[in-house]
Design an enzyme around this catalytic site. Sequence first.
Site, PDB file in Angstrom:
ATOM      1  N   SER A  14       0.703  -1.411   0.068  1.00  0.00           N
ATOM      2  CA  SER A  14       0.056   0.019  -0.020  1.00  0.00           C
ATOM      3  C   SER A  14       0.864   1.252  -0.119  1.00  0.00           C
ATOM      4  CB  SER A  14      -0.867   0.037   1.400  1.00  0.00           C
ATOM      5  OG  SER A  14      -0.197   0.249   2.348  1.00  0.00           O
ATOM      6  N   ASN A  16       3.538   4.099  -2.384  1.00  0.00           N
ATOM      7  CA  ASN A  16       3.479   4.938  -3.434  1.00  0.00           C
ATOM      8  C   ASN A  16       3.075   3.896  -4.631  1.00  0.00           C
ATOM      9  OD1 ASN A  16       3.934   7.084  -2.114  1.00  0.00           O
ATOM     10  ND2 ASN A  16       6.251   7.196  -2.511  1.00  0.00           N
ATOM     11  N   ILE A  17       3.843   2.834  -4.943  1.00  0.00           N
ATOM     12  CA  ILE A  17       3.489   2.193  -6.181  1.00  0.00           C
ATOM     13  C   ILE A  17       2.419   1.354  -5.967  1.00  0.00           C
ATOM     14  CG2 ILE A  17       4.233   0.331  -7.473  1.00  0.00           C
ATOM     15  CD1 ILE A  17       7.191   1.167  -7.155  1.00  0.00           C
ATOM     16  N   CYS A 132      12.204  -0.444 -12.989  1.00  0.00           N
ATOM     17  CA  CYS A 132      11.763   1.275 -13.701  1.00  0.00           C
ATOM     18  C   CYS A 132      12.715   1.230 -14.972  1.00  0.00           C
ATOM     19  CB  CYS A 132      11.790   1.994 -12.648  1.00  0.00           C
ATOM     20  SG  CYS A 132      13.265   2.496 -11.926  1.00  0.00           S
ATOM     21  N   SER A 163      11.625  10.432  -5.393  1.00  0.00           N
ATOM     22  CA  SER A 163      10.999   9.621  -6.072  1.00  0.00           C
ATOM     23  C   SER A 163      11.432   8.107  -5.668  1.00  0.00           C
ATOM     24  CB  SER A 163      10.986   9.439  -7.470  1.00  0.00           C
ATOM     25  OG  SER A 163      12.150   9.161  -8.042  1.00  0.00           O
ATOM     26  N   GLY A 165      11.893   5.518  -2.974  1.00  0.00           N
ATOM     27  CA  GLY A 165      11.291   5.190  -1.622  1.00  0.00           C
ATOM     28  C   GLY A 165      12.117   4.433  -1.087  1.00  0.00           C
ATOM     29  N   GLY A 167      11.633   0.935  -0.631  1.00  0.00           N
ATOM     30  CA  GLY A 167      11.668  -0.179  -1.502  1.00  0.00           C
ATOM     31  C   GLY A 167      12.795   0.120  -2.403  1.00  0.00           C
ATOM     32  N   ALA A 170      16.281  -0.066  -0.940  1.00  0.00           N
ATOM     33  CA  ALA A 170      16.809  -1.232  -0.089  1.00  0.00           C
ATOM     34  C   ALA A 170      17.026  -2.320  -1.273  1.00  0.00           C
ATOM     35  CB  ALA A 170      15.741  -1.862   0.317  1.00  0.00           C
TER      36      ALA A 170
END
Length: 313
Positions: A14, A16-17, A132, A163, A165, A167, A170
Amino acid sequence: MEGDVRVPVAIIGSGNIGTDLMIKVLRTSKHLSMGAMVGIDPTSDGLARAKRMDVPTTDKGIDGLTQLTNFKDIRIAFDATSAGAHAKHNEVLQGHGIQVVDLTPAAIGPYVVPVVNMDDNLASPNVNMVTCGGQATIPMVRAVSRIAKVHYGEIVASIASKSAGPGTRANIDEFTETTSRGIVKVGGAVRGKALIVMNPAEPPLIMRNTVFCLAEAGADEAAINASIKDMVAKVQAYVPGYRLKQEVQFDRIPADKALNIPGLGKLHGLKVSIFLEVEGAAHYLPAYAGNLDIMTSAAMATAERLAITKIAA
């Protein structure tokens, strides 16, 4: 297909993506409906938004998903968490026959870039969205390799630090390794390399990507240029903000000035330089976060195609 038949999907993650993906499904999807938003933080904005939009939610992770009353209706699940968590999520979902679209760098299933190899992987129980940078650049490597042999493909993805985050931060090692493998397996290069730059500039910069390919010496520049522009147009069908920043550049590398490519030795040929910009659709994320938008857009395009096969079955 008769009527407005849609395939229920779950989004795990849940952040940003996951939240951007949910909004895309709700606002723009033709064949998908939101079956569940799954998180582990009960205070997350993504879960709060999902509740306001009447989407079933759980803050108990994958175990909570399986307890939802409508779980039996879920046909496709997006995993927007982390590479480490994905292994367990995939095991649970596969046990229930749910097809998985993986937005983490876990790469349990085959790499999929919609414009390159989606139709080859429709039956796969798990498809991986690479990264990405991979979604932005692999189509360009493939555009060159379908015209001429590509000895080496190197990409540099530059994204706004804001932009990236937790995730993304890491999984930096997984990003470079997964993207490099995707350049080879999907892009068609003999060898690949990927780099990522997180730019702290203010105001934040739109995602930029540089793609370098060393193609065989006899490669046709005009044919490659046309192939690249054709591929850009195909990506724009699901990522409208995807565009060439400038014209493709070509440089002939003569044999007496061969480049030393690690693992391949000295090579000469046609150097192709491609410069891209990816602006996000700003459904939930800011427009500069094209790196996140291209992932959710590619995942959406993939799930739409998978849904069509399920509806037609």
